[in-house]
Design a protein around this motif. Structure first.
Motif, PDB file in Angstrom:
ATOM      1  N   GLY A   1      25.567  30.426  24.254  1.00 18.47           N
ATOM      2  CA  GLY A   1      25.583  29.212  23.440  1.00 18.47           C
ATOM      3  C   GLY A   1      25.164  29.628  22.041  1.00 18.47           C
ATOM      4  O   GLY A   1      25.532  30.704  21.582  1.00 18.47           O
ATOM      5  N   ASP A   2      24.372  28.803  21.364  1.00 18.86           N
ATOM      6  CA  ASP A   2      23.821  29.219  20.083  1.00 18.86           C
ATOM      7  C   ASP A   2      22.897  30.418  20.263  1.00 18.86           C
ATOM      8  O   ASP A   2      22.741  31.241  19.374  1.00 18.86           O
ATOM      9  CB  ASP A   2      23.034  28.081  19.432  1.00 18.86           C
ATOM     10  N   ILE A   3      22.285  30.479  21.430  1.00 18.96           N
ATOM     11  CA  ILE A   3      21.408  31.594  21.804  1.00 18.96           C
ATOM     12  C   ILE A   3      21.981  32.214  23.075  1.00 18.96           C
ATOM     13  O   ILE A   3      22.416  31.502  23.978  1.00 18.96           O
ATOM     14  CB  ILE A   3      19.967  31.111  22.057  1.00 18.96           C
ATOM     15  N   VAL A   4      21.958  33.546  23.145  1.00 21.97           N
ATOM     16  CA  VAL A   4      22.448  34.251  24.328  1.00 21.97           C
ATOM     17  C   VAL A   4      21.244  34.722  25.124  1.00 21.97           C
ATOM     18  O   VAL A   4      20.370  35.403  24.590  1.00 21.97           O
ATOM     19  CB  VAL A   4      23.327  35.459  23.931  1.00 21.97           C
ATOM     20  N   LEU A   5      21.187  34.338  26.390  1.00 22.05           N
ATOM     21  CA  LEU A   5      20.106  34.790  27.272  1.00 22.05           C
ATOM     22  C   LEU A   5      20.616  35.941  28.119  1.00 22.05           C
ATOM     23  O   LEU A   5      21.717  35.874  28.677  1.00 22.05           O
ATOM     24  CB  LEU A   5      19.640  33.655  28.178  1.00 22.05           C
ATOM     25  N   ILE A   6      19.785  36.994  28.205  1.00 26.79           N
ATOM     26  CA  ILE A   6      20.162  38.150  29.025  1.00 26.79           C
ATOM     27  C   ILE A   6      19.074  38.428  30.033  1.00 26.79           C
ATOM     28  O   ILE A   6      17.946  37.950  29.915  1.00 26.79           O
ATOM     29  CB  ILE A   6      20.427  39.401  28.158  1.00 26.79           C
ATOM     30  N   ARG A   7      19.422  39.220  31.032  1.00 26.79           N
ATOM     31  CA  ARG A   7      18.443  39.621  32.048  1.00 26.79           C
ATOM     32  C   ARG A   7      17.360  40.471  31.398  1.00 26.79           C
ATOM     33  O   ARG A   7      17.537  41.013  30.314  1.00 26.79           O
ATOM     34  CB  ARG A   7      19.141  40.413  33.143  1.00 26.79           C
ATOM     35  N   ASP A   8      16.246  40.629  32.077  1.00 26.69           N
ATOM     36  CA  ASP A   8      15.131  41.404  31.562  1.00 26.69           C
ATOM     37  C   ASP A   8      15.461  42.889  31.627  1.00 26.69           C
ATOM     38  O   ASP A   8      15.257  43.537  32.643  1.00 26.69           O
ATOM     39  CB  ASP A   8      13.872  41.110  32.362  1.00 26.69           C
ATOM     40  N   ILE A   9      15.970  43.417  30.524  1.00 25.51           N
ATOM     41  CA  ILE A   9      16.355  44.826  30.475  1.00 25.51           C
ATOM     42  C   ILE A   9      15.515  45.582  29.449  1.00 25.51           C
ATOM     43  O   ILE A   9      15.758  46.741  29.179  1.00 25.51           O
ATOM     44  CB  ILE A   9      17.856  44.973  30.138  1.00 25.51           C
TER      45      ILE A   9
ATOM     46  N   VAL B   1      24.420  39.348  30.693  1.00 25.03           N
ATOM     47  CA  VAL B   1      24.323  38.020  30.092  1.00 25.03           C
ATOM     48  C   VAL B   1      24.151  36.966  31.179  1.00 25.03           C
ATOM     49  O   VAL B   1      24.886  36.940  32.164  1.00 25.03           O
ATOM     50  CB  VAL B   1      25.582  37.712  29.242  1.00 25.03           C
ATOM     51  N   VAL B   2      23.157  36.103  30.984  1.00 27.61           N
ATOM     52  CA  VAL B   2      22.895  35.012  31.914  1.00 27.61           C
ATOM     53  C   VAL B   2      23.639  33.757  31.463  1.00 27.61           C
ATOM     54  O   VAL B   2      24.297  33.098  32.251  1.00 27.61           O
ATOM     55  CB  VAL B   2      21.381  34.727  32.016  1.00 27.61           C
ATOM     56  N   THR B   3      23.533  33.419  30.178  1.00 26.89           N
ATOM     57  CA  THR B   3      24.202  32.242  29.632  1.00 26.89           C
ATOM     58  C   THR B   3      24.431  32.447  28.133  1.00 26.89           C
ATOM     59  O   THR B   3      23.741  33.236  27.499  1.00 26.89           O
ATOM     60  CB  THR B   3      23.392  30.959  29.898  1.00 26.89           C
TER      61      THR B   3
END
Length: 70
Positions: A47-55, A43-45
């Motif tokens: 909030g309402d949306i979760v950003l993850i690394r390019d996996i 997980v990068v960040t």
């Protein structure tokens, strides 16, 4: 990728260790289960949306030779 349903919490370490996802994208995840658990270290960040690394490359189904030719 999916909908976050729950957190996986490591009680001993007192940290979140993963995200439990449901309604997963079957084009990305080649699994027979209803959901997956992503390690929280991806997980990068949040909030309402979760950003993850390019996996995506780790889970994407391999393209068959027949599909490549089309």
């Amino acid at each position: 990728m999916g909908k976050v349903n729950d957190l996986v919490f490591d009680v001993d370490e007192r940290v979140v260790s993963g995200l439990a996802l449901s309604d997963i994208n079957r084009d990305i995840f080649d699994v027979t289960t209803r959901g997956v658990i992503l390690p929280y270290r991806w997980v990068v960040t949040t909030g309402d949306i979760v950003l993850i690394r390019d996996i995506v490359k780790r889970f994407k189904k391999p393209v068959k030779e027949e599909e490549k030719e089309d």
